[in-house]
Design a protein around this motif. Structure first.
Motif, mmCIF file in Angstrom:
data_model
loop_
_atom_site.group_PDB
_atom_site.id
_atom_site.type_symbol
_atom_site.label_atom_id
_atom_site.label_comp_id
_atom_site.label_asym_id
_atom_site.label_seq_id
_atom_site.Cartn_x
_atom_site.Cartn_y
_atom_site.Cartn_z
ATOM 1 N N ALA A 217 -7.499 -4.986 16.799
ATOM 2 C CA ALA A 217 -6.126 -5.349 17.179
ATOM 3 C C ALA A 217 -6.159 -6.057 18.524
ATOM 4 C CB ALA A 217 -5.248 -4.099 17.277
ATOM 5 N N ASP A 218 -5.135 -6.874 18.769
ATOM 6 C CA ASP A 218 -4.984 -7.471 20.098
ATOM 7 C C ASP A 218 -4.469 -6.433 21.081
ATOM 8 O OD1 ASP A 218 -5.840 -10.061 19.493
ATOM 9 O OD2 ASP A 218 -3.857 -10.619 18.735
ATOM 10 N N GLY A 219 -3.666 -5.514 20.574
ATOM 11 C CA GLY A 219 -3.107 -4.459 21.411
ATOM 12 C C GLY A 219 -2.526 -3.382 20.521
ATOM 13 N N GLU A 220 -2.105 -2.316 21.144
ATOM 14 C CA GLU A 220 -1.585 -1.172 20.384
ATOM 15 C C GLU A 220 -0.422 -1.567 19.476
ATOM 16 O OE1 GLU A 220 0.473 2.894 21.648
ATOM 17 O OE2 GLU A 220 -1.299 2.436 22.835
ATOM 18 N N LEU B 141 -13.909 4.124 20.147
ATOM 19 C CA LEU B 141 -12.825 3.138 20.265
ATOM 20 C C LEU B 141 -12.702 2.758 21.737
ATOM 21 C CD1 LEU B 141 -9.337 3.228 18.613
ATOM 22 C CD2 LEU B 141 -9.504 2.988 21.092
ATOM 23 N N GLU B 142 -12.592 1.481 21.997
ATOM 24 C CA GLU B 142 -12.414 1.006 23.375
ATOM 25 C C GLU B 142 -11.217 0.075 23.449
ATOM 26 O OE1 GLU B 142 -16.980 1.062 25.114
ATOM 27 O OE2 GLU B 142 -15.858 -0.831 25.123
ATOM 28 N N ILE B 143 -10.429 0.270 24.486
ATOM 29 C CA ILE B 143 -9.325 -0.646 24.774
ATOM 30 C C ILE B 143 -9.816 -1.564 25.879
ATOM 31 C CG2 ILE B 143 -6.942 -0.853 25.568
ATOM 32 C CD1 ILE B 143 -6.532 2.025 24.467
ATOM 33 N N ARG B 144 -9.930 -2.835 25.543
ATOM 34 C CA ARG B 144 -10.437 -3.818 26.508
ATOM 35 C C ARG B 144 -9.339 -4.825 26.828
ATOM 36 N NH1 ARG B 144 -16.034 -5.235 23.244
ATOM 37 N NH2 ARG B 144 -16.858 -3.102 23.145
ATOM 38 N N GLU B 145 -9.611 -5.671 27.816
ATOM 39 C CA GLU B 145 -8.622 -6.695 28.194
ATOM 40 C C GLU B 145 -8.276 -7.603 27.025
ATOM 41 O OE1 GLU B 145 -9.491 -9.118 31.570
ATOM 42 O OE2 GLU B 145 -9.696 -7.360 32.858
ATOM 43 N N GLY C 250 -4.313 9.623 23.641
ATOM 44 C CA GLY C 250 -4.638 8.218 23.462
ATOM 45 C C GLY C 250 -4.942 7.866 22.015
ATOM 46 N N LEU C 251 -5.588 6.719 21.851
ATOM 47 C CA LEU C 251 -5.929 6.233 20.513
ATOM 48 C C LEU C 251 -7.286 6.792 20.083
ATOM 49 C CD1 LEU C 251 -4.962 2.448 20.792
ATOM 50 C CD2 LEU C 251 -3.691 4.256 19.605
ATOM 51 N N HIS C 252 -7.390 7.086 18.782
ATOM 52 C CA HIS C 252 -8.637 7.598 18.220
ATOM 53 C C HIS C 252 -8.902 6.875 16.906
ATOM 54 C CE1 HIS C 252 -8.639 10.949 21.062
ATOM 55 N NE2 HIS C 252 -7.336 10.991 20.849
ATOM 56 N N GLY D 193 -8.508 -6.850 23.705
ATOM 57 C CA GLY D 193 -8.161 -6.211 22.445
ATOM 58 C C GLY D 193 -8.688 -4.796 22.320
ATOM 59 N N ILE D 194 -8.504 -4.249 21.140
ATOM 60 C CA ILE D 194 -8.948 -2.884 20.842
ATOM 61 C C ILE D 194 -10.116 -2.991 19.859
ATOM 62 C CG2 ILE D 194 -8.277 -0.663 19.861
ATOM 63 C CD1 ILE D 194 -5.423 -1.279 20.859
ATOM 64 N N PHE D 195 -11.193 -2.300 20.182
ATOM 65 C CA PHE D 195 -12.448 -2.425 19.433
ATOM 66 C C PHE D 195 -12.899 -1.055 18.932
ATOM 67 C CE2 PHE D 195 -12.158 -6.103 22.047
ATOM 68 C CZ PHE D 195 -12.849 -7.113 21.388
ATOM 69 N N VAL D 196 -13.517 -1.092 17.748
ATOM 70 C CA VAL D 196 -14.097 0.119 17.161
ATOM 71 C C VAL D 196 -15.571 -0.169 16.880
ATOM 72 C CG1 VAL D 196 -14.074 1.633 15.136
ATOM 73 C CG2 VAL D 196 -11.918 0.895 16.166
ATOM 74 N N ALA D 197 -16.434 0.782 17.196
ATOM 75 C CA ALA D 197 -17.873 0.612 16.989
ATOM 76 C C ALA D 197 -18.288 1.204 15.644
ATOM 77 C CB ALA D 197 -18.649 1.291 18.101
ATOM 78 N N ILE D 198 -19.008 0.397 14.867
ATOM 79 C CA ILE D 198 -19.507 0.810 13.555
ATOM 80 C C ILE D 198 -21.026 0.694 13.571
ATOM 81 C CG2 ILE D 198 -19.437 0.332 11.064
ATOM 82 C CD1 ILE D 198 -16.701 1.007 12.053
ATOM 83 N N GLU D 199 -21.700 1.687 13.017
ATOM 84 C CA GLU D 199 -23.159 1.607 12.893
ATOM 85 C C GLU D 199 -23.505 0.586 11.832
ATOM 86 O OE1 GLU D 199 -24.252 5.552 11.850
ATOM 87 O OE2 GLU D 199 -23.786 6.327 13.834
ATOM 88 N N GLU D 200 -24.505 -0.221 12.135
ATOM 89 C CA GLU D 200 -24.956 -1.224 11.169
ATOM 90 C C GLU D 200 -26.036 -0.619 10.298
ATOM 91 O OE1 GLU D 200 -25.716 -4.981 13.346
ATOM 92 O OE2 GLU D 200 -23.790 -5.331 12.342
ATOM 93 N N LYS D 201 -25.986 -0.964 9.027
ATOM 94 C CA LYS D 201 -27.006 -0.469 8.103
ATOM 95 C C LYS D 201 -28.249 -1.342 8.207
ATOM 96 C CE LYS D 201 -24.093 1.862 5.052
ATOM 97 N NZ LYS D 201 -23.689 2.536 4.065
ATOM 98 N N GLY D 202 -29.377 -0.732 7.904
ATOM 99 C CA GLY D 202 -30.634 -1.462 7.921
ATOM 100 C C GLY D 202 -30.767 -2.356 6.701
ATOM 101 N N LEU D 203 -31.916 -2.938 6.569
ATOM 102 C CA LEU D 203 -32.179 -3.921 5.520
ATOM 103 C C LEU D 203 -31.883 -3.398 4.112
ATOM 104 C CD1 LEU D 203 -33.246 -6.734 4.995
ATOM 105 C CD2 LEU D 203 -35.555 -5.773 4.948
ATOM 106 N N PHE D 204 -32.178 -2.138 3.867
ATOM 107 C CA PHE D 204 -31.986 -1.590 2.518
ATOM 108 C C PHE D 204 -30.823 -0.619 2.448
ATOM 109 C CE2 PHE D 204 -36.458 -2.721 2.925
ATOM 110 C CZ PHE D 204 -36.521 -3.709 1.955
ATOM 111 N N GLY D 205 -29.928 -0.719 3.413
ATOM 112 C CA GLY D 205 -28.725 0.108 3.396
ATOM 113 C C GLY D 205 -28.927 1.499 3.950
#
Ligand code: FES
Length: 118
Positions: free
Chosen positions: A13-16, A99-103, A44-46, A105-117
Protein backbone atom coordinates in the motif's frame (compact mmCIF):
# COMPACT_ATOMS: atom_id res chain seq x y z
CA UNK A 1 26.13 -24.04 8.27
CA UNK A 2 22.35 -23.59 8.14
CA UNK A 3 20.97 -22.11 4.95
CA UNK A 4 19.63 -18.61 5.39
CA UNK A 5 16.19 -17.94 3.97
CA UNK A 6 16.00 -15.01 1.61
CA UNK A 7 13.24 -12.55 2.18
CA UNK A 8 11.82 -10.04 -0.23
CA UNK A 9 9.91 -6.91 0.77
CA UNK A 10 6.68 -6.31 -1.13
CA UNK A 11 4.91 -2.99 -1.20
CA UNK A 12 1.28 -3.59 -0.25
CA UNK A 13 0.00 0.00 0.00
CA UNK A 14 1.03 3.62 -0.39
CA UNK A 15 -0.37 4.28 3.06
CA UNK A 16 -2.79 2.97 5.63
CA UNK A 17 -5.67 4.68 3.79
CA UNK A 18 -5.16 2.24 0.87
CA UNK A 19 -6.35 -0.77 2.86
CA UNK A 20 -10.01 -1.69 2.46
CA UNK A 21 -10.49 -2.16 6.19
CA UNK A 22 -13.83 -3.55 7.22
CA UNK A 23 -15.54 -2.63 10.46
CA UNK A 24 -13.34 -5.28 12.07
CA UNK A 25 -10.19 -3.32 11.08
CA UNK A 26 -8.93 -6.12 8.87
CA UNK A 27 -8.27 -6.39 5.15
CA UNK A 28 -6.73 -8.83 2.70
CA UNK A 29 -3.91 -7.86 0.35
CA UNK A 30 -1.59 -9.65 -2.06
CA UNK A 31 2.14 -9.67 -1.47
CA UNK A 32 4.19 -11.63 -3.97
CA UNK A 33 2.28 -14.87 -4.49
CA UNK A 34 0.67 -14.76 -1.04
CA UNK A 35 -2.59 -13.45 0.29
CA UNK A 36 -1.98 -11.62 3.55
CA UNK A 37 -4.32 -10.47 6.28
CA UNK A 38 -3.57 -6.93 7.47
CA UNK A 39 -4.91 -6.02 10.90
CA UNK A 40 -5.07 -2.63 12.51
CA UNK A 41 -4.88 -2.83 16.29
CA UNK A 42 -4.10 -0.46 19.13
CA UNK A 43 -0.45 -1.49 18.72
CA UNK A 44 -0.39 -0.69 15.00
CA UNK A 45 -0.54 -2.62 11.75
CA UNK A 46 0.19 -6.35 11.61
CA UNK A 47 0.51 -8.85 8.76
CA UNK A 48 -0.32 -12.53 9.04
CA UNK A 49 -1.42 -15.46 6.88
CA UNK A 50 -4.89 -14.99 5.43
CA UNK A 51 -6.04 -18.48 6.46
CA UNK A 52 -6.30 -19.91 9.93
CA UNK A 53 -3.82 -22.76 10.58
CA UNK A 54 -6.59 -24.86 12.17
CA UNK A 55 -9.00 -25.41 9.29
CA UNK A 56 -8.50 -22.54 6.87
CA UNK A 57 -10.92 -19.94 8.21
CA UNK A 58 -10.52 -16.59 6.49
CA UNK A 59 -9.00 -14.52 9.26
CA UNK A 60 -9.92 -11.14 7.77
CA UNK A 61 -13.55 -12.17 8.41
CA UNK A 62 -12.83 -12.62 12.11
CA UNK A 63 -12.20 -9.90 14.64
CA UNK A 64 -9.61 -8.37 16.95
CA UNK A 65 -10.42 -8.89 20.61
CA UNK A 66 -9.84 -6.38 23.40
CA UNK A 67 -6.31 -7.78 23.97
CA UNK A 68 -5.33 -7.22 20.31
CA UNK A 69 -5.51 -10.94 19.50
CA UNK A 70 -6.90 -12.01 16.15
CA UNK A 71 -9.91 -14.31 16.50
CA UNK A 72 -10.77 -16.77 13.72
CA UNK A 73 -14.40 -16.52 12.56
CA UNK A 74 -14.86 -20.33 12.36
CA UNK A 75 -13.98 -21.86 15.74
CA UNK A 76 -12.81 -18.66 17.49
CA UNK A 77 -9.25 -19.75 18.16
CA UNK A 78 -7.14 -16.74 19.09
CA UNK A 79 -3.66 -15.80 17.91
CA UNK A 80 -1.06 -13.28 19.02
CA UNK A 81 -0.32 -10.95 16.09
CA UNK A 82 3.26 -10.32 17.25
CA UNK A 83 4.54 -13.90 17.51
CA UNK A 84 1.76 -16.06 15.99
CA UNK A 85 1.20 -17.98 19.22
CA UNK A 86 -2.20 -19.62 19.61
CA UNK A 87 -3.30 -17.94 22.82
CA UNK A 88 -6.51 -19.91 23.25
CA UNK A 89 -4.41 -23.04 23.83
CA UNK A 90 -5.04 -25.39 20.91
CA UNK A 91 -1.36 -25.53 19.91
CA UNK A 92 -1.44 -24.00 16.45
CA UNK A 93 0.88 -21.35 15.09
CA UNK A 94 -0.18 -18.49 12.85
CA UNK A 95 2.36 -17.32 10.27
CA UNK A 96 3.30 -13.71 10.96
CA UNK A 97 4.98 -11.55 8.33
CA UNK A 98 7.24 -8.60 9.13
CA UNK A 99 5.57 -5.30 8.20
CA UNK A 100 7.31 -1.95 7.82
CA UNK A 101 5.83 1.49 7.34
CA UNK A 102 8.28 3.47 5.24
CA UNK A 103 8.23 6.93 3.68
CA UNK A 104 7.29 5.42 0.32
CA UNK A 105 4.67 2.94 1.48
CA UNK A 106 3.83 -0.09 3.58
CA UNK A 107 5.86 -3.24 2.96
CA UNK A 108 5.51 -6.87 3.97
CA UNK A 109 8.43 -9.33 3.93
CA UNK A 110 7.89 -12.74 2.34
CA UNK A 111 10.38 -15.61 2.36
CA UNK A 112 11.46 -16.58 -1.12
CA UNK A 113 11.36 -20.22 -2.10
CA UNK A 114 14.42 -21.95 -3.43
CA UNK A 115 14.86 -23.42 -6.87
CA UNK A 116 12.65 -26.45 -6.20
CA UNK A 117 10.13 -24.74 -3.96
CA UNK A 118 11.84 -25.65 -0.68
S1 FES B 1 -10.67 -22.68 11.24
FE1 FES B 1 -9.90 -21.12 12.53
S2 FES B 1 -10.28 -21.83 14.51
FE2 FES B 1 -10.97 -23.46 13.25
Amino acid sequence: MPEQKKIKWHKVADGEFDFAFGQNNMAQVSAGNKTICISKTSSGLHACASKCPHAGGVLSEGFIDNEDKIVCPIHRYKFNLINGRNTSGEGYYLKIYPLEIRENGIFVAIEEKGLFGF
